[in-house]
Scaffold this motif. Structure first.
Motif, PDB file in Angstrom:
ATOM      1  N   LEU A 120     -12.547  21.071  25.522  1.00  0.00           N
ATOM      2  CA  LEU A 120     -11.326  20.767  24.772  1.00  0.00           C
ATOM      3  C   LEU A 120     -10.457  19.783  25.560  1.00  0.00           C
ATOM      4  CD1 LEU A 120      -9.667  23.946  23.186  1.00  0.00           C
ATOM      5  CD2 LEU A 120     -10.271  21.815  22.047  1.00  0.00           C
ATOM      6  N   ALA A 121     -10.322  20.025  26.852  1.00  0.00           N
ATOM      7  CA  ALA A 121      -9.492  19.161  27.694  1.00  0.00           C
ATOM      8  C   ALA A 121     -10.070  17.750  27.736  1.00  0.00           C
ATOM      9  CB  ALA A 121      -9.389  19.746  29.098  1.00  0.00           C
ATOM     10  N   ILE A 122     -11.399  17.668  27.858  1.00  0.00           N
ATOM     11  CA  ILE A 122     -12.034  16.348  27.919  1.00  0.00           C
ATOM     12  C   ILE A 122     -11.852  15.621  26.584  1.00  0.00           C
ATOM     13  CG2 ILE A 122     -14.263  15.177  28.140  1.00  0.00           C
ATOM     14  CD1 ILE A 122     -14.969  17.412  30.241  1.00  0.00           C
ATOM     15  N   GLU A 123     -12.002  16.373  25.483  1.00  0.00           N
ATOM     16  CA  GLU A 123     -11.748  15.797  24.160  1.00  0.00           C
ATOM     17  C   GLU A 123     -10.353  15.192  24.057  1.00  0.00           C
ATOM     18  OE1 GLU A 123     -12.161  18.365  20.673  1.00  0.00           O
ATOM     19  OE2 GLU A 123     -14.046  19.076  21.577  1.00  0.00           O
ATOM     20  N   HIS A 124      -9.390  15.822  24.708  1.00  0.00           N
ATOM     21  CA  HIS A 124      -8.017  15.343  24.661  1.00  0.00           C
ATOM     22  C   HIS A 124      -7.732  14.297  25.736  1.00  0.00           C
ATOM     23  CE1 HIS A 124      -7.356  18.864  22.066  1.00  0.00           C
ATOM     24  NE2 HIS A 124      -6.353  18.154  21.576  1.00  0.00           N
ATOM     25  N   ASP A 125      -8.809  13.796  26.377  1.00  0.00           N
ATOM     26  CA  ASP A 125      -8.657  12.729  27.362  1.00  0.00           C
ATOM     27  C   ASP A 125      -7.875  13.143  28.602  1.00  0.00           C
ATOM     28  OD1 ASP A 125     -10.022  10.485  26.938  1.00  0.00           O
ATOM     29  OD2 ASP A 125      -8.541   9.551  25.586  1.00  0.00           O
ATOM     30  N   LEU A 126      -7.926  14.412  28.942  1.00  0.00           N
ATOM     31  CA  LEU A 126      -7.168  14.862  30.109  1.00  0.00           C
ATOM     32  C   LEU A 126      -7.979  14.644  31.370  1.00  0.00           C
ATOM     33  CD1 LEU A 126      -5.402  18.203  29.131  1.00  0.00           C
ATOM     34  CD2 LEU A 126      -4.845  15.849  28.550  1.00  0.00           C
TER      35      LEU A 126
END
Lengths: 600, 371
Positions: A120-126
């Motif tokens: 989820l975090a990677i999806e949000h470009d974090l």
């Protein structure tokens, strides 16, 4: 404010990997909370959260950190719920950040929620900053865990801080990582206002307080704002930031900042998490992406054990909804249970938490019906209906076909339990997809399962079959055709609507047997023999008999102690009141609860 | 006589040779004569007080219960009986003493009879010595049998015996055997109690509930007992009580008919002057105080629920016609129970069947649910 001195981040972790403890240490290190005020797990301030070690609602806090480079940075730490039920809230919290600290337990390694939250975090470009926690444990193996993070998730982890949040070891290193690796926010404070709502709660003095991340523009006290999804408009009364225990009104929030807005908002339903706040005078063109209405997935009837507490229950639900917009409820009536509410929840944990809060915080005694998902029924008339309550299940003759919601489930466990897990999933009508070896000893098993099969007791069953080692996560993937039947339970020949449920036809017989057995165990012997039957459309498929009570008598006369006899009988009368009278049968609350946990 | 206030007198004699493992009545194991005397003095003090305060009182029934009343020496009974002689009628009143077969002989029985005691209640419990052993009784059946015969020849014409149902090792056969043996004796009355393991007793601590006959067997035994006693000419008049016609216990009937009684002695219960109260269960307190310490249990007894729950214990039943406020609702509820053969209804009178008595708590709470 210079944006390059701001770091907005959250902490993500599997349950019990130490997220809240790390948050506490960070608050301590940045002196946000005086040590003497430090209460363990400060961010989790609901009793249930602390007891269960989970974070239900996201929260945010502003911290000041003087880094080794001599510069003072502003940290906005946004707490996130870790559990799958609150996935949407997690994702909104992530959208308010530029970075995420990924906490992994040094002995447990990666678990299902570690993966789910990291993706989820990677999806949000974090920017994901891995941290290995609990190095003080004798079983800690930080090297192996860092390797796992690199191999399985694919992010560099060899220089991940190895810490013990509990003992306060190497917390400094985490703070420096935040400064160096989490990028500062970007955004133009002169552009039209665009702020993301990532949380809200109801304050009885100020109305709904919304927590926002300002992406573009500026918001000030006195500004007219509009919440784009609902169209509701308000005047800003306060705009400021949060320290660990207080709100500090600064009358302004600018692009890049995280803070709160109070605007005399009366109705929490106006403030949907994920919605965009903009200015009425100078609105932005389009809202921030990703807003969706959260829909409950699991439904259950909640009734007061004492029918006269109906109004209290309604008031309690209304109050809970002020803080939890994802809770839905509407009145329903059951022949068996009287007046109650059909409640919708994000998932099972959400349901349990709401029940527990109703019982604990509002002192209510409840009867809950078996949880149901939303079934999609295509009628012969060509119409399609969605059914979340077995009572409304259409007559068989009117049904063309039925569909039920499916989930994609991910189960992480030591490989020795693969057999047990597969057996469980097959029993629950699961379809095996793939299995990956995370390392020599651990696997990640993918299954597609009907949601209806996991809403009862799947997680408990999984834990008992894996000695508690398995972790589990799921996401909804849509509907699939299914052969469903409605199973009715009859006590003394009368169907009890509150005990009906919808089940796959293959499981109907086994479920029916278990139901009647459980009811026999949990309904006390009464003055008459009581048949307990399970039926599909009038055909009995299982039966047990509760034998008539034989002996219930005060035989002896205690030297004329009539008052004792009287008190015993009055107590028995009181006991009867707590039972539900279903036709001629008295059913205790426990009997309704017992059928919710059929797996033993 | 006409203007006298009729009541019952219960005197609790709180002494035992040793405590029976199933008994939760108040008693102390003591054989000190001095203590017996002090106790009897206290009983007399309290009787004096009652008759002083209620000079018109008349004891229709007197009951010495225990404990083991037969432990007390006869000369103390003489003192007590002479104290009440002006307030009772040794011929017409029912004056009972409970007797443990292990603590009396024919001589003592003659003396007790001669001072006006006219009814005996003997704790036989069983005709099987193995069952008596489990009950912790200090006598065997032969002793019990002899005492009854002795008492009869000593002039006790009205004798009752206790019988226990649900004893460890008891079977349907052994119960029938006990009934056969008991009914061969000159008994007018039999009380048959189903053993209940009360919290705090030795039985309770020893987990006896696992070892005694189960609920279903005890229920079957009770029904068989009711039947068999009837054959032998002992008619049921209350859940646990059976008698030849006209020999119902008048003292116990006072309890069930909501009539008054005065209780004297530690833990004794009273229903007098429209209050229910009990004496503190403490022997030294009783002996040392001028006036026994009475604790009120119920300021307003005698409501409909109480009357009805007591009346329903009797085979004569509850005459709902006397209570027009409640009758319609009760009769309506009775229909279902009548169908299940738990009660019978005739001319507005509800009475329980033996099956109904077995689950009388449930039947009563069902019939009187909101009264």
């Amino acid at each position: 404010m210079a944006n390059d001195k701001i770091r907005n981040f959250c902490i993500i972790a599997h349950i019990d990997h130490g997220k809240s403890t790390l948050a506490d240490r960070i608050l301590e290190k940045t002196q946000t909370v005086a040590i003497r005020d430090m209460e363990e797990q400060l961010l989790d301030n609901m009793d249930i959260e602390r007891e269960r070690g989970i974070t239900i609602k996201a929260r945010a806090v502003k911290l000041l950190y003087k880094a080794q480079d001599g510069i003072e940075y502003t940290f906005n730490l946004i707490d996130t719920p870790g559990h799958v039920d609150f996935n949407y809230e997690v994702s909104r919290s992530l959208a308010a950040c530029e970075g995420a600290i990924l906490v992994v337990d040094a002995s447990q390694g990666i678990e299902a929620q570690t993966l789910a939250n990291t993706y989820l975090a990677i999806e949000h470009d974090l920017e994901v900053v891995p941290v290995v926690n609990k190095i003080d444990l004798p079983s800690a193996d930080p090297e192996r865990v860092c390797n796992e993070v690199e191999n399985i998730i694919g992010i560099p982890a060899m220089d991940a801080p190895r810490i013990s949040a509990k003992m306060g070891i190497n917390i400094e290193e985490v703070l420096e990582k935040i400064v160096k690796e989490v990028p500062p926010p970007v955004g133009d404070e002169t552009a039209p206002l665009k702020a993301l709502i990532f949380d809200s709660y109801y304050d009885s003095y100020k109305g709904v307080i919304i927590y926002v991340r300002v992406k573009e523009g500026t918001v000030k006290t006195g500004d007219r704002i509009r919440l784009m999804a609902t169209g509701a408009e308000f005047t800003v009364v306060e705009a400021g930031c949060m320290d660990a225990t207080n709100h500090i009104n600064k009358n302004i929030l600018e692009a890049g900042e995280v803070g709160y807005i109070a605007a005399s908002i009366k109705n929490i339903a106006d403030t949907q998490v994920g919605d965009t706040v903009t200015s009425c005078e100078n609105p932005c063109d389009e809202p921030l992406p990703g807003y969706r209405k959260v829909n409950p997935m699991v439904f259950s009837g909640i009734y007061p054990a004492d029918g006269s507490k109906y109004v209290d229950l309604r008031e309690a639900l209304e109050k809970l909804r002020l803080n939890d917009a994802s809770l839905s409820f509407e009145p329903e009536t059951s022949i068996a249970l009287g007046f109650g509410f059909r409640c919708g929840f994000l998932g099972l944990l959400h349901m349990e938490i709401i029940q527990e809060r109703l019982e604990r915080e509002y002192n209510l005694d409840l009867i809950t019906t078996a949880p149901s998902v939303i079934f999609k029924i295509n009628l012969t008339s060509g119409e399609t209906v969605y059914i979340d309550n077995p009572t409304n299940y259409p007559d068989v003759s009117l049904i063309q076909s039925a569909e039920e919601p499916m989930v994609k489930a991910e189960i992480l466990a030591p490989s020795e339990f693969v057999g047990n897990i597969m057996e469980l999933c097959q029993n629950r009508r699961g379809v095996f997809k793939t299995m990956d070896y995370l390392d020599d000893t651990r696997v990640n098993i993918h299954y597609e399962l009907p949601l209806n099969e996991i809403v009862y007791d799947f997680f408990d069953a999984l834990k008992s079959r894996t000695r508690g080692y398995a972790s589990f996560d799921y996401e909804l993937i849509g509907y699939a055709p299914s052969k469903l039947v409605k199973l009715d339970i009859l006590l003394n020949g009368d169907a009890v609507d509150a005990l009906s449920f919808i089940v796959h036809s293959e499981n109907a017989y086994a479920r029916a047997r278990k139901m009647v057995e459980k009811l026999k165990e949990n309904i006390p012997r009464q003055m008459f023999e009581i048949p307990v039957q399970a039926a599909i459309g009038g055909k009995i498929i299982a039966r047990e008999t509760i034998k008539a009570m034989r002996k219930d008598v005060l035989a002896k006369c205690y030297g004329g102690d009539i008052t004792r006899k009287k008190k015993l009988l009055e107590k028995q009368k009181e006991g009867k009141k707590r039972m539900r009278q279903l036709g001629t049968v008295e059913v205790p609350q426990e009997a309704f609860m017992s059928v919710l946990k059929l797996d033993e | 006589m006409k203007n006298r206030k009729k009541t019952g007198l219960y005197i609790h004699v709180p002494f035992c040779v040793r405590k029976c493992p199933y008994c939760d009545f108040y008693s102390v194991a003591s054989s000190k004569e001095k203590l017996y005397e002090q106790y009897a003095d206290a009983v007399i003090r309290n009787i004096k007080r009652y008759v002083r305060e209620n000079p018109e009182i008349f004891f229709e029934t007197v009951y010495f219960g225990g404990g083991t009343p037969s432990l007390l020496p006869v000369y103390l009974y003489e003192k007590i009986m002479s104290e009440i002689s002006l307030y009772t009628d040794f011929e017409r009143s029912e004056i009972t003493i409970e007797l443990n077969p292990g603590t009396s002989d024919e001589d003592k029985l003659r003396k007790l009879r001669s001072i006006g005691i006219n009814r005996l209640s003997v704790g036989i419990q069983s005709a099987k010595d193995n069952e008596l052993k489990y009950l912790g009784r200090i006598h065997d059946f032969t002793q019990a049998k002899n005492i009854i015969n002795d008492a009869y020849s000593a002039g006790f014409e009205n004798i009752s015996a206790d019988l226990m149902i649900g004893v460890r090792e008891q079977t349907m056969e052994s119960l029938m055997f006990s009934i056969d043996r008991l009914t061969e004796l000159p008994l007018k009355h039999i009380s048959a109690y189903m053993l209940k393991i009360e919290e705090g007793t030795e039985y309770f601590k020893n987990g006896m509930s696992e070892l005694v006959p189960d609920e279903d067997l005890v229920a079957d035994m009770y029904l068989a007992l009711v039947e068999k006693l009837k054959e032998k000419g002992y008619f049921q008049y209350e859940i646990s009580n059976f008698s030849r016609k006209g020999y119902e216990s008048r003292h116990n009937l006072r309890y069930w008919h909501c009539e008054s009684y005065i209780g004297i002695g530690p833990s004794a219960h009273s229903y007098f002057n429209n209050k229910r109260y009990e004496v503190l269960g403490n022997l030294s307190e009783f002996i040392l105080s001028d006036c026994q310490k009475e604790i009120i249990n119920d300021e307003n007894p005698d409501d409909f629920f109480e009357i009805a729950m007591l009346q329903l214990r009797l085979t004569e039943g509850l005459d709902t016609k006397l209570y027009p406020r409640y009758s319609e609702k009760i009769i309506k509820r009775a229909t279902k129970l009548e169908k299940a053969k738990l009660i019978s209804v005739s001319d507005g009178v509800i009475s329980m069947t033996p099956e109904g008595f077995l689950i009388s708590n449930s039947v009563i709470t069902e019939l009187l649910a909101d009264f």
